[in-house]
Design an enzyme around this catalytic site. Structure first.
Site, mmCIF file in Angstrom:
data_model
loop_
_atom_site.group_PDB
_atom_site.id
_atom_site.type_symbol
_atom_site.label_atom_id
_atom_site.label_comp_id
_atom_site.label_asym_id
_atom_site.label_seq_id
_atom_site.Cartn_x
_atom_site.Cartn_y
_atom_site.Cartn_z
ATOM 1 C CG ASN A 9 -1.723 1.209 1.415
ATOM 2 O OD1 ASN A 9 -1.837 2.023 0.481
ATOM 3 N ND2 ASN A 9 -2.316 1.389 2.583
ATOM 4 C CD1 TRP A 10 3.437 1.024 -2.756
ATOM 5 C CD2 TRP A 10 3.387 2.040 -4.751
ATOM 6 N NE1 TRP A 10 4.095 0.221 -3.655
ATOM 7 C CE2 TRP A 10 4.072 0.810 -4.883
ATOM 8 C CE3 TRP A 10 3.224 2.847 -5.884
ATOM 9 C CZ2 TRP A 10 4.602 0.384 -6.112
ATOM 10 C CZ3 TRP A 10 3.744 2.421 -7.100
ATOM 11 C CH2 TRP A 10 4.434 1.196 -7.203
ATOM 12 C CE LYS A 11 0.169 3.245 4.761
ATOM 13 N NZ LYS A 11 0.205 3.371 6.197
ATOM 14 C CG HIS A 94 -5.582 1.593 5.373
ATOM 15 N ND1 HIS A 94 -5.132 2.518 6.275
ATOM 16 C CD2 HIS A 94 -4.554 0.749 5.153
ATOM 17 C CE1 HIS A 94 -3.869 2.237 6.577
ATOM 18 N NE2 HIS A 94 -3.497 1.168 5.903
ATOM 19 C CD GLU A 96 -2.770 5.229 6.931
ATOM 20 O OE1 GLU A 96 -2.787 5.319 5.688
ATOM 21 O OE2 GLU A 96 -1.826 4.707 7.550
ATOM 22 C CD GLU A 166 -3.403 -2.948 7.438
ATOM 23 O OE1 GLU A 166 -2.281 -3.096 6.977
ATOM 24 O OE2 GLU A 166 -4.109 -1.959 7.183
ATOM 25 N N GLY A 172 2.665 1.797 10.772
ATOM 26 C CA GLY A 172 3.588 2.917 10.600
ATOM 27 C C GLY A 172 4.305 3.308 11.886
ATOM 28 C CB SER A 212 5.593 -2.234 11.783
ATOM 29 O OG SER A 212 5.135 -0.910 12.026
ATOM 30 N N GLY A 233 2.929 -1.358 4.260
ATOM 31 C CA GLY A 233 2.955 0.073 3.991
ATOM 32 C C GLY A 233 4.375 0.522 3.682
ATOM 33 N N GLY A 234 5.051 1.083 4.690
ATOM 34 C CA GLY A 234 6.366 1.697 4.503
ATOM 35 C C GLY A 234 7.357 0.859 3.712
HETATM 36 C C1 PEP Z 1 -0.564 -0.187 6.172
HETATM 37 O O1 PEP Z 1 -0.634 0.999 5.914
HETATM 38 O O2 PEP Z 1 -1.472 -0.927 5.816
HETATM 39 C C2 PEP Z 1 0.599 -0.669 6.907
HETATM 40 C C3 PEP Z 1 0.571 -1.882 7.368
HETATM 41 O O3 PEP Z 1 1.650 0.218 7.053
HETATM 42 P P1 PEP Z 1 3.106 -0.122 7.670
HETATM 43 O O4 PEP Z 1 3.580 -1.413 7.029
HETATM 44 O O5 PEP Z 1 3.962 1.036 7.306
HETATM 45 O O6 PEP Z 1 2.927 -0.286 9.145
#
Ligand code: PEP
Length: 249
Positions: A9-11, A94, A96, A166, A172, A212, A233-234
């Site tokens: 997920n590049w957000k 999600h 967010e 999640e 994050g 993470s 994500g990251g």
């Molecule tokens: C996400 O945004 O779905 C996520 C899991 O982010 P991260 O891996 O950065 O925690």
């Protein structure tokens, strides 16, 4: 049988030039695992990414969509629009989107219906906040999120649904759920599905973990029997790191 899936997920990251660089690095990667691979660029780069990865085994998916088919919803994008550029899968719910855009379970239920009507696959995200876990309410919260957004569906709809657990406190933050915490929750989610739809639907539904996940912890998390992959994500913004995770299966 359920699939192993790793989705990035590049957000709201990467302009066009940065997206091109990341796509080009992704094309150089070699997949040695059996996991299905997906990436979710921002809307402005979606079609470009779809074209660039057309000849690879990486699926390009959307980060969100609106529930309406079309109309006066300034700034929004419909399932039909996504389908018209070749997108088959959408991330919904999600944390967010829930936190910053007030997406509630009833709104998400409408989005789920709209995506399924267009025969799209859904990566449906949910998870508890730290306060819920501290008070021991995490299973109840997760159960309510799943029930209120998905349990109006009939069992066959689950062939198009991928679940993504999640925990909000792990997104994050650099803090992951321990592999045992992830396994415990994933087993609970599968049991919840089995109670509603039967063991076969539960066994055939992929449940991803997100929060993470990095190259150095992916293998241990993915080794758990009810963890069928990750929403990343990251670490998905770096093609090498992302594929280390993909190949952790
Ligand atoms: C996400 O945004 O779905 C996520 C899991 O982010 P991260 O891996 O950065 O925690």
């Amino acid at each position: 049988m359920r699939k192993n899936i790793v989705a990035g997920n590049w957000k709201m990251n990467n302009d066009l030039a940065q997206t091109e660089a990341l796509l080009s690095n992704l094309k150089k990667q070699t997949k040695t695992s059996n996991a299905e691979v997906m990436v979710a660029p921002t809307f402005t780069n979606l079609y470009h990414a779809f074209e660039a990865l057309r000849t690879t085994n990486i699926e390009v998916v959307a980060q969100n969509m609106h529930f309406a088919e079309n109309g006066a919803y300034t700034g929004e994008i419909s399932a039909a629009m996504l389908k018209s550029i070749g997108i088959q899968t959408v991330i919904l719910g999600h944390s967010e989107r829930r936190e910053y855009f007030n997406e509630t379970n009833p709104i998400l239920a409408k989005k789920v219906n709209a995506a399924l009507e267009k025969n799209m696959r859904i990566i449906f995200c949910f998870g508890e906040e730290l306060s819920h876990r501290k008070s021991g309410n995490h299973e109840k919260i997760v159960e309510d999120q799943i029930k209120n957004a998905l349990f109006h569906l009939k069992a066959p709809a689950f062939k198009n649904i991928i679940l993504a657990y999640e925990p909000v406190w792990a997104i994050g933050t650099g803090e992951t759920a321990s592999p045992d915490q992830a396994q415990q929750m994933h087993a609970f989610i599968r049991k919840t599905l089995a109670n509603q739809y039967g063991q076969e639907t539960a066994n055939n539904t992929s449940i991803l973990y997100g929060g993470s996940v990095k190259p150095d912890n992916a293998q241990e998390i993915f080794s758990k029997p009810d963890v069928d992959g990750g929403l990343i994500g990251g670490a998905s913004l770096n093609a090498n790191h992302f594929f280390e995770i993909v190949n952790a299966f």
